[in-house]
Design a protein around this motif. Structure first.
Motif, mmCIF file in Angstrom:
data_model
loop_
_atom_site.group_PDB
_atom_site.id
_atom_site.type_symbol
_atom_site.label_atom_id
_atom_site.label_comp_id
_atom_site.label_asym_id
_atom_site.label_seq_id
_atom_site.Cartn_x
_atom_site.Cartn_y
_atom_site.Cartn_z
ATOM 1 N N LEU A 1 17.659 -5.910 -5.427
ATOM 2 C CA LEU A 1 17.075 -5.989 -4.235
ATOM 3 C C LEU A 1 17.394 -4.950 -3.296
ATOM 4 C CD1 LEU A 1 15.717 -7.941 -2.089
ATOM 5 C CD2 LEU A 1 17.975 -8.777 -1.488
ATOM 6 N N VAL A 2 16.269 -4.388 -2.820
ATOM 7 C CA VAL A 2 16.292 -3.308 -1.884
ATOM 8 C C VAL A 2 16.113 -3.704 -0.439
ATOM 9 C CG1 VAL A 2 14.936 -1.333 -1.023
ATOM 10 C CG2 VAL A 2 15.106 -1.625 -3.125
ATOM 11 N N GLY A 3 15.508 -4.825 -0.218
ATOM 12 C CA GLY A 3 15.426 -5.497 1.106
ATOM 13 C C GLY A 3 13.795 -5.606 1.459
ATOM 14 N N SER A 4 13.806 -5.746 2.885
ATOM 15 C CA SER A 4 12.400 -5.920 3.408
ATOM 16 C C SER A 4 11.577 -4.796 3.900
ATOM 17 C CB SER A 4 12.811 -6.950 4.679
ATOM 18 O OG SER A 4 13.556 -6.223 5.666
ATOM 19 N N ALA A 5 10.976 -4.827 4.657
ATOM 20 C CA ALA A 5 9.940 -3.612 5.078
ATOM 21 C C ALA A 5 10.746 -2.424 5.607
ATOM 22 C CB ALA A 5 9.028 -3.926 6.126
ATOM 23 N N SER A 6 11.706 -2.835 6.549
ATOM 24 C CA SER A 6 12.593 -1.865 7.284
ATOM 25 C C SER A 6 13.232 -1.137 6.397
ATOM 26 C CB SER A 6 13.206 -2.620 8.372
ATOM 27 O OG SER A 6 14.270 -3.580 7.845
ATOM 28 N N SER A 7 13.858 -1.817 5.177
ATOM 29 C CA SER A 7 14.759 -0.885 4.204
ATOM 30 C C SER A 7 14.164 -0.060 3.410
ATOM 31 C CB SER A 7 15.323 -2.125 3.276
ATOM 32 O OG SER A 7 16.338 -3.067 4.075
ATOM 33 N N VAL A 8 12.696 -0.363 3.102
ATOM 34 C CA VAL A 8 11.818 0.081 2.303
ATOM 35 C C VAL A 8 11.382 1.543 3.164
ATOM 36 C CG1 VAL A 8 9.596 0.281 1.113
ATOM 37 C CG2 VAL A 8 11.165 -1.503 0.703
ATOM 38 N N MET A 9 11.089 1.158 4.447
ATOM 39 C CA MET A 9 10.714 2.512 5.278
ATOM 40 C C MET A 9 11.811 3.303 5.563
ATOM 41 S SD MET A 9 7.437 2.188 5.364
ATOM 42 C CE MET A 9 7.059 3.200 6.566
ATOM 43 N N VAL B 1 2.811 3.701 -7.637
ATOM 44 C CA VAL B 1 3.479 2.502 -8.447
ATOM 45 C C VAL B 1 2.709 1.462 -8.546
ATOM 46 C CG1 VAL B 1 5.398 0.740 -7.818
ATOM 47 C CG2 VAL B 1 5.638 3.001 -6.959
ATOM 48 N N SER B 2 2.732 0.732 -9.552
ATOM 49 C CA SER B 2 2.121 -0.648 -10.061
ATOM 50 C C SER B 2 2.826 -1.767 -10.023
ATOM 51 C CB SER B 2 1.261 -0.271 -11.240
ATOM 52 O OG SER B 2 0.633 -1.427 -11.542
ATOM 53 N N TRP C 1 0.785 -1.258 0.152
ATOM 54 C CA TRP C 1 -0.022 -0.038 0.009
ATOM 55 C C TRP C 1 0.733 1.253 -0.003
ATOM 56 C CZ3 TRP C 1 -4.388 0.632 -2.056
ATOM 57 C CH2 TRP C 1 -5.318 -0.451 -2.094
ATOM 58 N N LEU C 2 1.960 1.086 0.831
ATOM 59 C CA LEU C 2 3.032 2.513 0.618
ATOM 60 C C LEU C 2 3.280 2.584 -0.808
ATOM 61 C CD1 LEU C 2 4.941 4.475 1.776
ATOM 62 C CD2 LEU C 2 6.714 2.571 1.634
#
Length: 103
Positions: A75-83, A36-37, A29-30
């Motif tokens: 690879l950006v990472g997981s939720a913490s990386s994206v946040m 973004v799609s 949802w972020l």
């Protein structure tokens, strides 16, 4: 490994997720909210390859294995990386560079 890297490079933003994961839902949802799609692969709904792809994500360094976010095939990472990227303002720039969004 080849399957994950192939799928991750097919669209500007790719999320490997599980349908029951609340952090996966939040990251999706972020990104949707930013226009973004993404391509989303729900690993728990992929009978044949879901478990194998999850182990591949772990071997790539994803801990936890989902959500695993790829932007521009990287690879950006997981939720913490994206946040973290969202909070420091880098996420928008990465999305623009990957042509996932436009100004």
């Amino acid at each position: 490994m080849d399957r994950v890297t192939s799928l991750a490079s097919q669209k500007a933003v790719v999320i490997f997720s599980k349908s029951s994961c609340c952090m996966c839902h939040a990251i999706k949802w972020l990104l949707y909210d930013r226009g973004v799609s993404p391509a989303v692969y729900e690993l728990d709904e992929l009978d044949t390859w879901g478990r194998e792809m999850e182990w591949t994500l772990v071997r790539l360094g994803c801990s936890p294995s989902v959500p695993a976010v790829f932007i521009g095939g990287k690879l950006v990472g997981s939720a913490s990386s994206v946040m973290t990227l969202q909070l420091n303002g880098s996420l928008k720039r990465m999305l623009i560079e990957a042509e996932a969004i436009w100004l």
